[in-house]
Design a protein around this motif. Structure first.
Motif, PDB file in Angstrom:
ATOM      1  N   VAL A  76       3.899   0.354  -9.156  1.00 22.22           N
ATOM      2  CA  VAL A  76       4.901   1.260  -9.711  1.00 22.22           C
ATOM      3  C   VAL A  76       4.753   1.226 -11.226  1.00 22.22           C
ATOM      4  O   VAL A  76       4.799   0.158 -11.837  1.00 22.22           O
ATOM      5  CB  VAL A  76       6.332   0.856  -9.315  1.00 22.22           C
ATOM      6  CG1 VAL A  76       7.351   1.790  -9.981  1.00 22.22           C
ATOM      7  CG2 VAL A  76       6.498   0.891  -7.796  1.00 22.22           C
ATOM      8  N   HIS A  95       1.095   4.156  -7.468  1.00 18.45           N
ATOM      9  CA  HIS A  95       1.630   4.901  -6.329  1.00 18.45           C
ATOM     10  C   HIS A  95       2.853   5.730  -6.727  1.00 18.45           C
ATOM     11  O   HIS A  95       3.072   6.818  -6.198  1.00 18.45           O
ATOM     12  CB  HIS A  95       2.017   3.939  -5.207  1.00 18.45           C
ATOM     13  CG  HIS A  95       0.862   3.184  -4.633  1.00 18.45           C
ATOM     14  ND1 HIS A  95       0.593   1.868  -4.963  1.00 18.45           N
ATOM     15  CD2 HIS A  95      -0.115   3.570  -3.776  1.00 18.45           C
ATOM     16  CE1 HIS A  95      -0.491   1.473  -4.317  1.00 18.45           C
ATOM     17  NE2 HIS A  95      -0.937   2.483  -3.589  1.00 18.45           N
ATOM     18  N   HIS A  96       3.654   5.192  -7.645  1.00 23.07           N
ATOM     19  CA  HIS A  96       4.873   5.873  -8.074  1.00 23.07           C
ATOM     20  C   HIS A  96       5.065   5.677  -9.573  1.00 23.07           C
ATOM     21  O   HIS A  96       4.606   4.676 -10.138  1.00 23.07           O
ATOM     22  CB  HIS A  96       6.092   5.325  -7.325  1.00 23.07           C
ATOM     23  CG  HIS A  96       5.969   5.403  -5.829  1.00 23.07           C
ATOM     24  ND1 HIS A  96       6.015   6.590  -5.143  1.00 23.07           N
ATOM     25  CD2 HIS A  96       5.789   4.420  -4.893  1.00 23.07           C
ATOM     26  CE1 HIS A  96       5.873   6.358  -3.843  1.00 23.07           C
ATOM     27  NE2 HIS A  96       5.730   5.049  -3.667  1.00 23.07           N
ATOM     28  N   ARG A 173      -0.861  13.549  -8.305  1.00 23.48           N
ATOM     29  CA  ARG A 173       0.503  14.062  -8.163  1.00 23.48           C
ATOM     30  C   ARG A 173       0.620  15.138  -7.093  1.00 23.48           C
ATOM     31  O   ARG A 173       1.668  15.739  -6.914  1.00 23.48           O
ATOM     32  CB  ARG A 173       0.987  14.613  -9.514  1.00 23.48           C
ATOM     33  CG  ARG A 173       0.942  13.613 -10.651  1.00 23.48           C
ATOM     34  CD  ARG A 173       1.708  12.355 -10.324  1.00 23.48           C
ATOM     35  NE  ARG A 173       3.094  12.649  -9.949  1.00 23.48           N
ATOM     36  CZ  ARG A 173       3.919  11.772  -9.409  1.00 23.48           C
ATOM     37  NH1 ARG A 173       3.496  10.541  -9.145  1.00 23.48           N
ATOM     38  NH2 ARG A 173       5.149  12.112  -9.106  1.00 23.48           N
ATOM     39  N   ASP A 201       8.019  10.498 -10.540  1.00 30.90           N
ATOM     40  CA  ASP A 201       8.782  10.529  -9.296  1.00 30.90           C
ATOM     41  C   ASP A 201      10.280  10.378  -9.491  1.00 30.90           C
ATOM     42  O   ASP A 201      11.073  10.974  -8.750  1.00 30.90           O
ATOM     43  CB  ASP A 201       8.305   9.401  -8.368  1.00 30.90           C
ATOM     44  CG  ASP A 201       6.866   9.568  -7.966  1.00 30.90           C
ATOM     45  OD1 ASP A 201       6.571  10.494  -7.200  1.00 30.90           O
ATOM     46  OD2 ASP A 201       6.024   8.773  -8.432  1.00 30.90           O
ATOM     47  N   TRP A 212      12.376  -1.015  -7.329  1.00 27.96           N
ATOM     48  CA  TRP A 212      11.650  -0.147  -6.406  1.00 27.96           C
ATOM     49  C   TRP A 212      10.383  -0.841  -5.900  1.00 27.96           C
ATOM     50  O   TRP A 212      10.085  -0.813  -4.699  1.00 27.96           O
ATOM     51  CB  TRP A 212      11.322   1.169  -7.092  1.00 27.96           C
ATOM     52  CG  TRP A 212      10.858   2.251  -6.170  1.00 27.96           C
ATOM     53  CD1 TRP A 212      10.822   2.209  -4.800  1.00 27.96           C
ATOM     54  CD2 TRP A 212      10.386   3.552  -6.530  1.00 27.96           C
ATOM     55  NE1 TRP A 212      10.363   3.391  -4.290  1.00 27.96           N
ATOM     56  CE2 TRP A 212      10.087   4.237  -5.324  1.00 27.96           C
ATOM     57  CE3 TRP A 212      10.205   4.199  -7.745  1.00 27.96           C
ATOM     58  CZ2 TRP A 212       9.594   5.539  -5.312  1.00 27.96           C
ATOM     59  CZ3 TRP A 212       9.717   5.500  -7.740  1.00 27.96           C
ATOM     60  CH2 TRP A 212       9.406   6.168  -6.539  1.00 27.96           C
TER      61      TRP A 212
END
Length: 272
Positions: A76, A95-96, A173, A201, A212
């Motif tokens: 993240v 990933h995010h 994205r 995100d 998260w």
């Protein structure tokens, strides 16, 4: 590199902070840390980015290493005050992505700068004699203007690098290339705007990103701690406990040094 670990490190989240201009020193330190994270089987990585970007090649290597690590570790990214250009590029390996509403981001594009001091040299009576193997061997020489052919060559180089950037953002994205091009014109935008564009995100703080990351790997965000990878300090500093200790990976050079060392190189960097 040997890093000290506590027995419970598998229940910790690894943390790396990339700050300042991305250059060779940053790349080397980050790649070493990512390798250790994989070897020690950390379940997740919190990637904190506070950078205007930097050199193309170094940004690409960090991105590639993050993509590889992401096959085993949840990543993240958290944008700080500024995460622009190459800072955005390396975040595409996560990933995010989380950003503050007022984070300065974007500046998706390429810039190449050279120095021309031809008129100054004429005033002081200095000239250079150049013998070269081909017409473009001294392209971007500081003692003369670019020719039209040289401008075309450099523009093609910039366009290729730009295309790589746009393609990476589009794939990461899940956006159409044309959609990315609609805002990848060098402009900067806020974290809130980045959310609307699909570049990130969520809006939130680094703490939100940490929580998260913990949740993604089934850890209790209330109890999970971060293990921060730091720059290696000289032995004397480690013994004395220097007050200048840093938890950041940075270029390690001043802006003037960076300007001089990257003159003539294509950069993914926000340069106001």
């Amino acid at each position: 590199m040997i890093w000290p670990f506590k027995p419970s490190f598998r229940k910790q989240i690894a943390r790396i902070e990339v700050t300042g201009a991305i250059a060779g020193a940053t790349r080397k330190q980050v790649l070493e840390a990512l390798k250790t994270i994989e070897e020690k089987k950390f379940p997740a990585l919190l990637l904190r980015i506070d950078s205007p970007g930097g050199t193309v090649g170094d940004s690409q290597e960090i991105y590639s290493a993050l993509k590889k690590l992401g096959e085993k570790v949840k990543i993240v990214a958290s944008f700080g005050n500024i995460s622009a250009s190459g800072g955005v590029y390396i975040a595409m390996g996560a990933h995010h992505i989380v950003a503050n509403p007022g984070t300065i981001t974007g500046s998706i594009g390429v810039i190449l700068r050279g120095n021309n001091i031809e008129r100054l040299l004429e005033k002081i009576g200095v000239s250079f004699k150049v013998i070269k193997s081909g017409p473009y061997k001294d392209i971007l020489s500081f003692d003369r203007e670019l020719t039209e052919a040289e401008k075309e060559i450099l523009q093609q180089l910039i366009d290729t690098s730009y295309g790589q950037f746009v393609q990476t953002v589009a794939e990461a994205r899940k956006l159409a290339v044309e959609t990315v091009k609609s805002f990848a014109d060098g402009r900067i935008f806020t974290g809130e705007q980045a959310l609307n564009l699909g570049v990130i995100d969520r809006l939130g703080t680094e703490e939100d990103a940490r929580r998260w990351a913990a949740e993604l790997v089934g850890l209790d965000p209330e109890k999970t701690r971060c293990y921060t990878f730091e720059e290696r300090k000289p032995p004397l500093s480690r013994i004395l406990g220097s007050s200048q200790a840093s938890s950041k990976f940075s270029a390690g050079v001043g802006w003037l040094d960076f300007e001089l060392s990257t003159s003539g190189q294509p950069l993914w960097m926000y340069r106001p």
